[in-house]
Design an enzyme around this catalytic site. Structure first.
Site, short mmCIF file in Angstrom:
data_model
loop_
_atom_site.label_atom_id
_atom_site.label_comp_id
_atom_site.label_asym_id
_atom_site.label_seq_id
_atom_site.Cartn_x
_atom_site.Cartn_y
_atom_site.Cartn_z
N SER B 178 0.83 -1.19 0.00
CA SER B 178 0.00 0.00 0.00
C SER B 178 0.88 1.26 0.00
O SER B 178 1.73 1.41 -0.86
CB SER B 178 -0.92 -0.05 1.22
OG SER B 178 -1.96 0.86 1.09
N ASP B 342 -8.45 -6.48 -4.93
CA ASP B 342 -8.10 -5.16 -4.39
C ASP B 342 -8.70 -4.08 -5.29
O ASP B 342 -8.28 -3.91 -6.43
CB ASP B 342 -6.57 -5.03 -4.35
CG ASP B 342 -6.09 -3.73 -3.71
OD1 ASP B 342 -6.92 -2.82 -3.49
OD2 ASP B 342 -4.88 -3.63 -3.44
N HIS B 375 -7.93 -5.21 -0.56
CA HIS B 375 -6.64 -4.56 -0.33
C HIS B 375 -5.92 -5.16 0.89
O HIS B 375 -4.70 -5.30 0.90
CB HIS B 375 -6.87 -3.07 -0.13
CG HIS B 375 -5.62 -2.26 0.00
ND1 HIS B 375 -4.67 -2.23 -0.98
CD2 HIS B 375 -5.17 -1.48 1.00
CE1 HIS B 375 -3.67 -1.45 -0.59
NE2 HIS B 375 -3.95 -0.99 0.61
#
Lengths: 204, 403
Positions: B178, B342, B375
């Site tokens: 991320s 995601d 995610h």
């Protein structure tokens, strides 16, 4: 190490033949590279720089363990490389499984200078015999699936492939029939007696 | 935590010790460390906004030992709300280990018996590194909104100082998911010679409009909370705003599939609709719990600053949006990993990175891991991720050792 890598590929005469064709220090793109054994062999025996494309996650994980560069990628969406990125683009026994073999062939010769392609020749006499005598779609050792669940949606004969190359202005520089004994029969009538064949192609 | 001064340099980076046996589990006790720099004008950090900023304290943790050649250092880059505590425990009585304890540690995927692992809290954070709630030495009050606007690049520049401080010349590898992946991309473009290889996970080369939109709403929730007081809150923190921001963000970390599996339409306590606006559904209760938990460990102003830094993140900003050009000086080899479900940083955004790297002839591998976790998969798919990360780093290490 090279020998043990070759042993792993013993059942794939087309790959061993390809390994002979690829020159030292070349850059190689392997389409449908599996667990990366072929690229590993080429790296050890020919000091090539290579990358493979593969769809299957488990195979990709194996490639990474094998130290082979691999990109998860669908061959049906084109090749995401610049023109002339590679000396050789290798496609072994996968041509028949893509949505548009013609477009892939064109892509191969856009991103690479030479294409090295092996495929299952459906003109092989045993396959023909099944059509003629049983009136059924061929099922052989290398084509074990049924017509409705096979991945091989675009099977062709050697003659078909030659015709495609002509249509696309692709020059065939080498043509190697494989997998049948006695070899003289196969070399005399490859389209009839070769279950597998290998072509080396380049742009006109 | 406010403005805690850095304990002075501890050069020997050996802070993990095997400690007491708890049942069968050996608890690895790690001691957080501090590195303070930028106390003089010359040493200050030059930020992307143009301001020179200091002093800066960096809270960090290290695991394992740097080898004689200095070849085995791995930098772990944490995400938006992470911290330096990536593995092990702070004390024997500590119940919760570091945030990536399954991945990193002795005998784990990133084996601290073999590698020297470093993780630091980002600039602007609230877990020990200087951030908006740190004390401004000039006013002796928290910076709050006087804290300069920072970028992901600024975080990386601060990490670079830490790298020099630790005597590391080049990272064997770095890994981050991320926002951690964004930092990794800043590293390879800003300090191409300092990074041997890099593993950006579930990330993007530039924050999308959708993500900027989510960040905006999150910040709106915080600034609309009357307790926020233009950032000058004291004891009464804007809990409600921060919790709302977290709940919103948390949804973006999950997926339709994972929420359906985890909660479905399950009702909370009563088993029937209350015909009111309280928490009827399990998912509502879960979100509220997540929001409350978050408020206990995170600071509202930090949340504003860090999300803003993410909004400004675009690795191709200096090359007119040309990602290929932006990555042309990269010298590191890459393993890029995305997750199929995601939707915050969808796999297509990783494809963009990979394709740009390929066009530059960079050594790169890419895997889109099939996962339903959204995610959050980067923290949950430990086994799949771990295998790839471990093999990739092992091969890079072997290459260096064979050279």
């Amino acid at each position: 190490m090279i020998n043990s890598l070759k042993e792993k590929l013993a059942k794939r005469p087309d790959l061993l033949k390809m390994a002979d064709i690829i020159t030292d220090n070349a850059s190689v793109l392997d389409l449908g590279c599996g667990s990366g054994s072929f690229l590993r062999l080429l790296r050890a025996s020919k000091k090539i720089r290579g990358v493979g494309l593969e769809m299957n996650q488990d195979k990709i994980i194996e490639c990474i363990a094998n130290g082979v560069n691999v990109i998860q990628s669908d061959l049906n969406t084109g090749l995401h490389f610049s023109d002339d990125s590679f000396d050789f683009v290798v496609l072994s026994r996968t041509l028949q499984a893509v949505e548009r073999p013609d477009l892939l062939l064109r892509e191969m010769l856009r991103v690479g200078r030479k294409g090295v392609i092996s495929f299952i020749n459906i003109g092989y006499y045993r396959a023909r015999a099944q059509m003629i005598f049983r009136g059924r779609m061929p099922e052989t050792k290398i084509l074990p699936s049924r017509w409705y669940n096979t991945d091989n949606i675009h099977l062709c004969t050697m003659n078909d492939f030659r015709a495609l190359c002509q249509e696309l202005n692709v020059r065939i520089t080498e043509e190697i029939p494989l997998g049948h004994k006695p070899a003289w029969m196969m070399n005399m009538r490859p389209n009839l007696f070769a279950p597998i064949c290998l072509f080396v192609v380049e742009r006109e | 935590m406010l403005g805690r001064k850095g304990s002075k340099l501890k050069i020997q980076p050996k802070r993990v010790s095997k400690d007491s046996l708890m049942g069968n589990e050996v608890k690895y006790i790690v001691e957080p460390q501090d590195f303070l720099f930028g106390e003089t004008e010359a040493e200050k950090l030059e930020l992307d906004c143009g301001q020179r900023f200091g002093p800066v304290n960096i809270r960090y943790e290290t695991y394992g030992e740097l080898d004689a050649g200095g070849n085995n250092a791995i930098l772990v880059l944490h995400a938006l709300t992470g911290d330096a505590h990536v593995s092990g425990y702070h004390g024997v009585d500590d119940l919760k280990p570091g945030w990536w304890n399954d991945m990193i540690g002795s005998g784990k995927w990133i084996d601290t018996e073999k590698y020297f692992v470093v993780c630091s809290n980002i600039l602007g954070g609230c877990s020990g590194t200087t951030g908006p709630r740190s004390i401004n030495p000039e006013t002796r009050k928290p910076y709050n909104l006087d804290f300069p606007i920072i970028t992901i690049g600024d975080m990386v520049k601060a990490q670079y100082r830490l790298m020099k401080h630790l005597g590391i010349k080049k990272w064997l590898s770095m890994v981050g998911g991320s926002m951690g992946g964004m930092q990794a991309l800043e590293w390879v473009t800003r300090f191409p010679d300092a990074v041997g290889s890099v593993i950006p996970v579930a990330t993007t080369a530039r924050l999308s409009s959708q993500s900027i939109a989510f960040d905006w709403v999150g910040r709106e929730a915080i600034t609309a909370d009357s307790k926020w007081r233009e950032g000058n809150y004291e004891q009464q923190v804007p809990e409600q705003g921060l919790a709302t921001a977290r709940m919103l963000a948390h949804i973006t970390y999950l997926s339709d599939e994972s929420m359906a599996n985890k909660f479905g339409r399950e009702l909370q306590e009563s088993g029937s609709y209350s015909f009111g606006f309280g928490r009827d559904f399990a998912v509502e209760s879960y979100l509220q719990y997540q929001g409350q938990r978050f408020v206990e460990r995170f600071d509202a102003n930090s949340y504003l600053y860090i999300t803003r830094a993410m909004d400004y993140f675009d690795i191709s900003a200096d090359s007119d949006g040309d990602l290929i050009k932006a990555l042309e000086n990269v010298k590191s080899s890459f393993l890029v990993i995305a997750f199929s479900s995601d939707w915050l940083f969808p796999p297509a955004q990783s494809h963009d990175i990979v394709n740009a790297l390929l066009k530059n002839g960079v050594d790169v591998s890419f895997c889109e891991v099939q996962s339903g976790y959204g995610h959050d998969a980067f923290l949950l798919e430990v086994e799949t991720l771990g295998r790839m990360v471990s093999d990739f780093i092992r091969n890079r290490y072997q290459e260096i050792c064979n050279d």
